[in-house]
Design an enzyme around this catalytic site. Structure first.
Site, PDB file in Angstrom:
ATOM      1  N   LYS A 128      -8.607   1.710  -2.067  1.00 26.86           N
ATOM      2  CA  LYS A 128      -8.164   0.842  -1.169  1.00 26.86           C
ATOM      3  C   LYS A 128      -9.064   0.935  -0.143  1.00 26.86           C
ATOM      4  O   LYS A 128      -9.366   0.085   0.554  1.00 26.86           O
ATOM      5  CB  LYS A 128      -6.542   1.147  -0.777  1.00 26.86           C
ATOM      6  CG  LYS A 128      -5.686   0.446  -1.951  1.00 26.86           C
ATOM      7  CD  LYS A 128      -5.336  -0.975  -1.696  1.00 26.86           C
ATOM      8  CE  LYS A 128      -4.775  -1.422  -3.021  1.00 26.86           C
ATOM      9  NZ  LYS A 128      -3.455  -0.951  -3.448  1.00 26.86           N
ATOM     10  N   ARG A 129      -9.162   2.141   0.726  1.00 24.26           N
ATOM     11  CA  ARG A 129      -9.509   2.414   1.900  1.00 24.26           C
ATOM     12  C   ARG A 129     -11.212   2.616   1.988  1.00 24.26           C
ATOM     13  O   ARG A 129     -11.629   2.273   3.059  1.00 24.26           O
ATOM     14  CB  ARG A 129      -9.132   3.398   2.554  1.00 24.26           C
ATOM     15  CG  ARG A 129      -7.416   3.209   2.769  1.00 24.26           C
ATOM     16  CD  ARG A 129      -7.248   2.642   4.247  1.00 24.26           C
ATOM     17  NE  ARG A 129      -7.825   3.642   5.369  1.00 24.26           N
ATOM     18  CZ  ARG A 129      -7.383   4.810   5.982  1.00 24.26           C
ATOM     19  NH1 ARG A 129      -6.080   5.155   5.664  1.00 24.26           N
ATOM     20  NH2 ARG A 129      -8.079   5.372   6.816  1.00 24.26           N
TER      21      ARG A 129
END
Ligand code: GLU
Length: 485
Positions: A266-267
């Protein structure tokens, strides 16, 4: 189709066979590499086999090029499978879409014994069930309606719908199992889930059936996979039971997360192996950092090579805690491995200064360039030490940048062969470098100089990594290497 006996994976004396089973729905990233690596290490530690199986049963989610990328990147990382779609092997094919007959056979056996049943529910009905459950704040689950159809009803429905989906009857107590990482486990799947589809109406299996059938037929002895599959294992064990097969052992690996505990994908935009390969990271550094932040070893230690990882790995030391990855430390890991190539032994600073050239060129030489030695014999010390900062620290070193040095080295060595006493002054050198860049179409002289500096010193004076990596990545090193090889 190569088939193996179930006993291969279950007999304690039998060979260790493990598998990495990604879906080609994306390119290989660090999380996948970690699962593959633990499987690889485990296999090598026990003189076993490491298998790559591509789980491509959800044809709607396939990403073009992902299957090739996964295999390419495993090779690049130095953890190649022993058996795979590309390499083949005795238990192939290794692509699930080419094994449909096996899944159909297993589904047929389950239908026959009553452990599975055909489901004629329309997608609309299933969607309605789902919506209703969500409206009532419940987890959607199939209501097992088709379970109770009589034989006559089934025969009647088959007349108009000859290819129904097949569902597995989730019944009875889920078997407990001892996970090699998480210990004793049991998930009462029957009380929380509806009967799962195991074979879709298009003849493709779902993950659960395909995974069990393949692990059995491929003689998998140990399943080392991500902990997200821990809750599915009871379901798999029920399938093994219903098929009359003995299950392999399971070891679920804790997740790999960002340092702050957030999900890796996600990051972190740049977690794909391709990205690391293209920006000058050595595979050893990746293997080192992903094992360093996890568990499985008596102690954390930087700089472990793959053979050391294999010798020191101990599955019983893998803990249930998530592994937190600090990618900011990756350049440090990388430098450690570059230094190993360049300075095989640590020396005092003065000794090191005089050894830089020798060690560096030895490192280059080991990359297969036959012109390195003459280059070293005459010019290297003067040239490198006076023109470039020593390769001691600095940004990650791009191994491919070496390719650009080859035309230069070629030229230098031919000068050298003209006879002893050739004197290479800075002026001559500059002139020759200019000629070299003129010969490299479309590349500015200043960029050639930057690349050479990076190749020879691992540093670009006065500017950072960001400014030279794009240049490195645009340059076709392959063409230079091919010409010079
Ligand atoms: N295809 C599954 C995945 O990509 C494999 C899970 C397993 O190893 O059983 O995660």
């Amino acid at each position: 189709m190569g088939r193996r006996e179930a006993s291969l994976g279950t007999d304690p004396g039998a060979a260790v066979r493990v598998r990495f089973a990604p879906s080609p729905t994306g390119f290989l990233h660090l999380g996948g590499l970690r699962t593959a690596l633990y499987n690889y290490i485990f296999a090598k530690k026990h003189q076993g086999s490491f298998i790559l199986r591509l789980e491509d049963t959800d044809q709607t989610r396939l990403v073009p090029g992902a299957a090739e990328n996964i295999e390419d990147m495993l090779e690049w990382a130095g953890v190649p499978p022993d058996e795979s779609p590309r390499r083949g092997g005795p238990a192939g094919p290794y692509l699930q879409s080419q094994r449909l007959a096996l899944y159909a056979q297993a589904a047929e056996a389950l239908l026959k014994s009553g452990a599975a049943y055909p489901c004629f529910c329309s997608p609309q009905r299933l969607e309605l069930l789902k919506k209703e459950a969500l409206r009532n704040r419940q987890t959607p689950r199939y209501d097992n309606r088709c379970r109770s159809l009589s034989q006559a009803q089934v025969a009647q429905k088959l007349a108009t719908d000859p290819k129904p989906a097949i569902r597995f009857r989730l019944e009875g107590e889920a078997p407990a199992f001892q996970d090699l990482v998480y210990g004793w486990n049991r998930h009462e799947v029957a009380s929380v889930e509806g009967d799962p589809v195991i074979l879709k109406s298009d003849g493709f299996p779902t993950y659960h059936l395909a995974s069990v059938v393949d692990d059995h037929h491929m003689g998998i002895s140990h399943v080392l996979r991500g902990s997200e599959w821990l809750v599915s294992t009871s379901k798999h064990l029920l399938l093994y039971q219903a098929l009359g097969w003995q299950a392999p052992q399971f070891a679920h690996l804790p997740l790999l997360l960002n340092r702050d505990g957030s999900k890796l994908s996600k990051r972190q935009g740049d977690i794909f192996l391709e990205h690391f390969a293209a920006t000058g990271f050595l595979p050893d550094a990746l293997l080192d950092i992903i094992t360093n932040c996890g568990s499985g070893f008596a102690e954390n230690q930087m700089g472990r090579t793959l053979p050391e990882l294999i010798t020191q790995f101990d599955l019983s030391r893998v803990t249930c805690h998530s592994a937190l990855l600090d990618l900011e430390k990756l350049p440090e890991f990388n430098r450690g491995f570059i230094a190993k190539i360049v300075f095989p032994r640590t020396q005092s600073p003065t000794e090191r200064q005089s050894q830089i050239a020798v060690s560096f060129v030895k490192g280059l030489h080991s990359q297969g360039n036959v012109y390195i030695t003459p280059f070293l014999q005459t010019f290297y010390l003067k040239f490198v030490i006076s023109s470039f900062r020593p390769l001691e620290c600095g940004p990650p070193f791009h191994p491919l940048a070496i390719g650009l040095c080859w035309p230069l080295i070629d030229w230098l060595s031919s000068r050298l062969l003209e006879g002893p006493g050739t004197n290479l002054t800075q002026d001559v050198l500059n002139r020759e470098l200019k000629k070299l860049s003129d010969g490299l179409e479309g590349i500015k002289h200043s960029n050639v100089m930057k690349l050479l500096r990076v190749a020879l010193s691992g540093q670009q004076l006065g500017s950072g990594l960001d400014s030279w990596t794009p240049v490195l990545n645009q340059f076709d090193f392959g063409a230079v290497i091919d010409k010079q090889a």
